[in-house]
Design an enzyme around this catalytic site. Structure first.
Site, PDB file in Angstrom:
ATOM      1  CD  GLU A 119      -2.091  -1.362   2.956  1.00 32.76           C
ATOM      2  OE1 GLU A 119      -2.740  -0.541   3.613  1.00 32.76           O
ATOM      3  OE2 GLU A 119      -1.631  -2.402   3.430  1.00 32.76           O
ATOM      4  CE  LYS A 121       5.461   4.990   6.786  1.00 29.85           C
ATOM      5  NZ  LYS A 121       5.224   6.398   7.160  1.00 29.85           N
ATOM      6  CG  ASP A 123       4.282  12.247   4.964  1.00 31.00           C
ATOM      7  OD1 ASP A 123       4.368  11.745   6.097  1.00 31.00           O
ATOM      8  OD2 ASP A 123       5.148  12.971   4.460  1.00 31.00           O
ATOM      9  NE  ARG A 142       1.692   6.625  15.468  1.00 36.76           N
ATOM     10  CZ  ARG A 142       1.975   5.799  14.467  1.00 36.76           C
ATOM     11  NH1 ARG A 142       2.113   4.524  14.665  1.00 36.76           N
ATOM     12  NH2 ARG A 142       2.109   6.283  13.250  1.00 36.76           N
ATOM     13  CE1 TYR A 240      -2.839   1.893   9.342  1.00 33.47           C
ATOM     14  CE2 TYR A 240      -2.742   3.798   7.861  1.00 33.47           C
ATOM     15  CZ  TYR A 240      -2.489   3.217   9.101  1.00 33.47           C
ATOM     16  OH  TYR A 240      -1.886   3.951  10.087  1.00 33.47           O
ATOM     17  CE  LYS A 329       9.589   7.048   5.788  1.00 31.23           C
ATOM     18  NZ  LYS A 329       9.942   7.204   7.161  1.00 31.23           N
ATOM     19  CB  CYS A 423      19.670  47.443 -12.285  1.00 34.27           C
ATOM     20  SG  CYS A 423      20.173  46.067 -13.335  1.00 34.27           S
ATOM     21  CB  CYS A 426      23.083  48.626 -15.750  1.00 37.14           C
ATOM     22  SG  CYS A 426      21.349  48.941 -15.393  1.00 37.14           S
ATOM     23  CB  CYS A 441      16.691  47.055 -14.577  1.00 35.63           C
ATOM     24  SG  CYS A 441      17.860  48.068 -15.503  1.00 35.63           S
ATOM     25  CB  CYS A 446      20.074  46.858 -18.406  1.00 35.97           C
ATOM     26  SG  CYS A 446      20.553  45.717 -17.108  1.00 35.97           S
TER      27      CYS A 446
END
Ligand SMILES: [Zn+2]
Length: 698
Positions: A119, A121, A123, A142, A240, A329, A423, A426, A441, A446
């Site tokens: 399955e 995993k 997050d 948990r 699950y 992982k 800038c 320049c 600029c 430039c």
């Protein structure tokens, strides 16, 4: 990793690791505000495990390797005792570790092989849900595995969690799963926080923290004191596993359990698979490694469990980890590092773009020292400061980006970023365009802008001049051969031969120079949209250039159109119209175009009538991923030639998505909206035959 070679050092290091891990557990599980990434946490944990494996006498009962998470916050939520502890999974980071896990289990079972279920995993946040007589009565986090927090009221607000079950169900039972936030939901939520931060900044209030990833956002949303806040967050759940069962039978295998849970109305991940062998499961793990970007939720690996529940009982657990399951992982995609500096780039239209200079860090398998910060507004929305510890992300083919700062690690020496007043190329004082929140600029000569413009002019989709890339653009500019784009067509063999870098040792014109001249000659007959795009007018991308070409039919007509006429064209808004009109009003720009035409640049126009009679008239297609027989821009050109429209994003009005290899978020969006997806072969048929045979509803 190095395990200390004497017990004294090992003891010191393990104490240090334990205290660090306990601190990070507290930040992660209790405060929902970690200061390191999951990958960094895994590394600390693996180091401690390695020390404890070599020096078992150093294992303490309170070691993070012996328990899960952190004790619940009794002050905010009522504490729930889990009847059967919620364990966490052992990790594998390589094929060798996976093989070793499997072999150890086979030895204990005295078997040659066993079926496995894989399955993705997710997050998210592990949860235990209790049902009595078919009614959802309790939901808990948990916590530390033995005690969790009662978050029933908050979980009731999640639509995918069934509140009552139909059919024959055991009197009392517990199911386990993961509450998560979709990636798109997470991005919407963070964008809303960012907007709020701009408002707060104006009011002189402290900015709210941006969530680093969907997991943190999900955890923060579930653990709210006020359930109405949770209700407004885009949360979902996948179930699950079956926990304990009273007053009813349970299936004998894991895959049958998943099917049964699905029948009862629980959300079960459709990507779970039954495998006859470890090789088969390993192939699925590799497949997930490539597919993780395609789905709209974050996964950080693949979970493998033995299918036979008798095997679970025989194998049992070691410490806090069951032997009958493991998590393979993926390399972590986020890392923390120091933001050393925010530097600024000058683009071809003069727009200044900030980017991050980082202390180098390995993310997703590559060393990252530069990352995008998008724009000044984004830096302010996320409250990113120079000197901050920041979370850097590198996912798939996307360029690395700074996701968020870790404000709790600030020392007070961090500096808020301000755009430079001049800038960097320049020295001209910059202009600020308030309506677009851009700083640029204004100096047309430039040097950085000119080199970038030359590069753009010659690029694919523009004049497509072979041999004129970034390096050649600099060479020509430095030599003084090209200062404006029109100078490109004055380059001749004699002129180039005056420069050493374009001569062979015996004084003739080099191959590189010959190719360059051939490329320049060939570019004179590019289509009108390419030429308009090549001019580098602000806000005129290829698509806008194509619309202009179709509406006005010739270069001169576009140059003569005023802002009003431009804004009358479908798909061109006031900002774009203003930008084009400002550009064409400048004498020096018109002079450049006149010189291009005088040099023989003669753009051809696709007749409109031909497009209207095409096979794709009235259809809107979006192209994504890598095609085998043509580039994406060729595919889009062919759609237009056949009278179809090319969409930039997938929406309800998209007729079909053409998906090549490595298609990403657009594919997920199409699937979500129920938009038809065609592969390359079907696309080629569609171009030739029209929709009748290819897109009919089945
Ligand atoms: Zn400049």
């Amino acid at each position: 990793m190095d395990v200390p070679s004497n017990q004294h050092e090992a003891r010191l290091r393990s104490e240090e690791l334990r205290s660090q891990l306990n601190y990070h557990n507290y930040r992660y599980y209790v405060l929902d505000n970690p200061v390191i990434t999951d990958g960094e946490y895994d590394e600390l944990m693996n180091e401690l495990r390695a020390i404890e494996a070599r020096y078992p006498e150093l294992i303490t009962p309170d070691s993070p390797t012996q328990k899960t998470g952190a004790e619940p916050l009794a002050s905010t939520f009522e504490v729930v005792d889990h009847r059967v502890p919620l364990l966490s999974l052992s990790n594998c980071f390589s094929d060798d570790e996976l093989q070793a896990w499997y072999r150890r289990a086979m030895d204990r079972l005295d078997a040659d092989g066993a079926q496995l279920v894989s399955e993705p995993k997710i997050d998210g946040l592990a949860m235990a849900l209790v049902y009595e007589n078919g009614q959802f009565v309790q939901g808990a986090t948990r916590g530390d595995g033995a005690h969790g927090e009662n978050v029933t009221a908050n979980l009731r607000t999640i639509a995918t969690i069934p509140k009552s079950l139909t059919g024959r169900v055991p009197e009392r039972f517990e199911v386990r799963g993961e509450v998560y936030m979709s990636r798109s939901g997470f991005e919407r939520m963070n964008a809303a926080i960012g907007d709020l931060n701009l408002e707060r900044e104006r009011e002189g209030r402290k900015p709210l923290p941006i969530y680093a990833n969907p997991r943190n956002a999900a955890a923060g949303s579930v653990r709210q004191k006020d359930a109405t806040v949770t209700a407004g967050r885009p949360l979902s759940m996948f179930v699950y596993q079956l926990g304990w069962v009273e007053g009813g039978a349970r299936p004998d295998s894991h895959h049958e359990t998943l099917l049964w849970l699905k029948e009862l109305g629980f959300p079960v991940n459709p990507e779970a698979r039954l495998h006859s062998s470890l090789e088969d499961a390993a192939a699925r793990i590799r497949w997930w490694g490539d597919q993780r970007e395609r789905i709209d939720y974050d996964i950080d690996g693949t979970v493998l469990k033995f299918d036979d529940l008798d095997a679970w009982a025989t194998l049992g657990a070691v410490g806090r980890e069951p032997r009958w399951a493991t998590a393979f992982k993926f390399p972590p995609q986020q890392r923390t590092t120091k933001l050393r500096e925010i530097a600024v780039n000058v683009g071809r239209t003069g727009v200044l773009t900030p980017f991050a200079v980082l202390e180098p860090v390995v993310v997703g398998g590559a060393t990252v020292s530069l990352a995008t910060l998008h724009n000044e507004g984004d830096i302010r929305r996320k409250d990113i400061r120079v000197g901050d510890t920041v979370i850097v992300q590198r996912a798939g083919e996307v360029i690395p980006q700074v996701v968020a700062p870790v404000p709790s690690l600030r020392t007070g020496d961090e500096v808020e970023f301000a755009m430079p007043a001049a800038c960097p190329s320049c020295g001209t004082p910059v202009s600020r365009d308030e309506s677009e929140a851009a700083v640029y600029c204004p100096n047309l000569s430039c040097p950085t802008q000119q080199v970038r413009l030359l590069e753009h002019f010659a690029s694919r989709g523009a004049m497509d001049i072979e041999g004129l890339g970034e390096k050649m653009a600099y060479t020509l500019f430095r030599a003084g051969l090209v200062t404006t784009i029109a100078d490109v067509y004055d380059l001749g063999a004699e002129r180039l031969a005056e420069f050493e870098e374009f001569r062979t040792r015996d004084g003739r014109l080099s191959k590189v120079a010959e190719n360059l001249l051939a490329g320049i000659e060939k570019s004179k007959s590019r289509p009108l949209p390419n030429v308009l795009f090549a001019l580098g007018i602000r806000h005129v991308g290829y698509e806008t250039a194509r619309v202009l070409a179709e509406r006005f039919g010739g270069l001169a007509a576009v140059l003569d159109a005023d802002a009003e006429a431009l804004q009358g064209v479908e798909g061109i808004g006031p900002i774009v119209a203003r930008s084009i009109a400002d550009w064409t009003a400048r004498g020096e720009n018109r002079a450049v175009v006149e010189r291009l035409v005088a040099s023989g640049v003669d753009p051809h126009v696709t007749p409109r009538a031909a497009a209207e009679a095409g096979t794709l008239t009235g259809l809107t297609l979006v192209v994504t991923g890598r095609l085998e027989t043509m580039s994406r821009s060729e595919a889009e050109e062919r759609i237009r030639e056949a009278g179809g429209k090319v969409g930039s994003g997938v929406s309800k009005s998209t007729t079909a998505l053409v998906a090549g290899a490595d298609a990403g978020s657009k594919l997920a969006k199409a699937q979500q909206l129920g938009v038809r997806v065609v592969d390359e072969e079907a696309f080629v048929r569609l171009l030739a035959e029209g929709p009748a045979g290819v897109l009919q509803v089945v």
